[in-house]
Enzyme design. Structure first.
Site, short mmCIF file in Angstrom:
data_model
loop_
_atom_site.label_atom_id
_atom_site.label_comp_id
_atom_site.label_asym_id
_atom_site.label_seq_id
_atom_site.Cartn_x
_atom_site.Cartn_y
_atom_site.Cartn_z
N SER A 198 0.85 -1.18 0.00
CA SER A 198 0.00 0.00 0.00
C SER A 198 0.89 1.24 0.00
O SER A 198 2.04 1.20 0.46
CB SER A 198 -0.87 0.00 1.27
OG SER A 198 -1.46 1.27 1.49
N TYR A 212 -0.02 -0.41 10.66
CA TYR A 212 -0.40 -0.86 9.31
C TYR A 212 0.73 -0.58 8.33
O TYR A 212 1.07 -1.44 7.49
CB TYR A 212 -1.68 -0.15 8.87
CG TYR A 212 -2.17 -0.56 7.50
CD1 TYR A 212 -2.72 -1.83 7.30
CD2 TYR A 212 -2.09 0.31 6.42
CE1 TYR A 212 -3.18 -2.21 6.03
CE2 TYR A 212 -2.55 -0.07 5.16
CZ TYR A 212 -3.09 -1.33 4.98
OH TYR A 212 -3.53 -1.72 3.74
#
Length: 322
Positions: free
Chosen positions: A160, A186
């Protein structure tokens, strides 16, 4: 840099158009929702045998039936897999029989509060990285067999743009000494996904196994359901700045399919792809809003990749399939 004819507007179906994947056996994790569904659907449409590796097998069965209806491919199967639980990962790998040609490490999770896996690890790192690491290691022999059949086997790991927010913090992976920041947690798990591909290729290329990392781009899926308000505000700011524009789910799955089947990525790995092609590398101080389509140096650092591999091996060794 490796380029292709695809870009941010391409869809997964565009990538597989004209390809015959008959005989290809693929596993897609997290394939009962979001990008994973469209990844599996496009692979099935091109003739691949696809196993949906999912936590909720009822949802997986419904998805498999839908994919079969929409593609006419009856070789869509479901396997139980909870990446946060290494006992489940081990069981999935031990159940697998025969060669495997493509492993798509698609599943991911975001949480807003500090949570732990059954092994006591921070949940996002445990699920997004360690679970996929153990799954890939457990399926290594199947992938090697697949490579002997077809000349190569591929692993695709989903990262990501969030990886730009944090390297892997080796001194405090599980937030035992620093305040918990779900965005940072994350982010380091997404950096870990890229480092895995770098080291997996270095170690396994001799077996014909090549791993690459993809950034699907901004796609609205169930992954965002547990965002904190801070995360939602950050995402809104990124969109307002033009750092990304939302894609459809089919567009979000396109770069995964490029890494999975495009001829430009035959027998080459350790790359980070974005918008259907290899991304440019930026320095670790680069601003996310200015370089949303790049990859930071820390996500491709071979030294960090080797260190992460050794650590992951130590953590997961007692739980892996034998």
């Amino acid at each position: 840099m490796i380029t292709t004819r695809f870009d941010g507007t391409s869809t997964a179906d565009d990538v597989v158009a004209g390809l015959d994947l008959t005989g290809v056996r693929a596993v897609v994790t997290g394939a009962s929702s979001g990008i994973g569904v469209e990844t599996a659907r496009s692979l099935a449409r091109a003739g691949a045998e696809v196993t949906l590796a999912v936590r909720n097998t009822d949802a997986g069965a419904r998805t498999a039936a839908d994919i079969t209806r929409s593609t006419g491919n009856g070789a869509v199967r479901v396997g139980a897999l909870d990446l946060a639980d290494l006992a489940s990962v081990t069981a999935f790998a031990e159940r697998w029989t025969g060669p495997l040609h493509l492993l798509v490490n698609n599943a991911g999770m975001i949480v807003s509060t500090l949570q732990h896996s059954p092994e006591g690890w921070e949940l996002q790192f445990a699920t997004n990285h360690l679970g996929h690491f153990a799954l890939s290691a457990g399926l290594h022999e199947a992938l090697a067999a697949g490579a002997r059949e077809r000349g190569e086997a591929r692993i695709v790991s989903l990262s990501s743009t969030a990886h730009m927010r944090s390297p892997v913090v080796f001194d405090d992976l599980h937030f035992e000494r620093r305040a918990y920041d779900p965005q940072a947690a994350y982010a380091q798990s997404k950096t870990a996904n890229s480092l895995f591909a770098v080291e997996a290729t270095r170690r396994w290329a001799a077996d014909g196994i090549f791993a690459n990392t993809v950034n699907p781009g901004g796609v609205s899926t169930g992954l965002q359901r547990d965002f904190t308000q801070k995360q939602k505000d950050y995402l809104a700011a990124a969109e307002a700045s033009g750092a990304f524009t939302y894609k459809t789910v089919q567009q979000g799955a396109a770069t995964t399919l490029v890494a999975a089947v495009a001829p430009e990525f035959v027998r080459t790995g350790g790359h980070y792809l974005d918008d259907g092609r290899e991304a440019y590398t930026v320095g670790n101080e680069a601003d996310l809003f200015e370089h949303s389509h790049g990859v930071k140096e820390w996500a491709l650092d071979p030294g960090a990749a080797r260190r992460l591999w050794a650590l992951s091996l130590d953590l997961t060794a007692p739980h892996r399939a034998r």
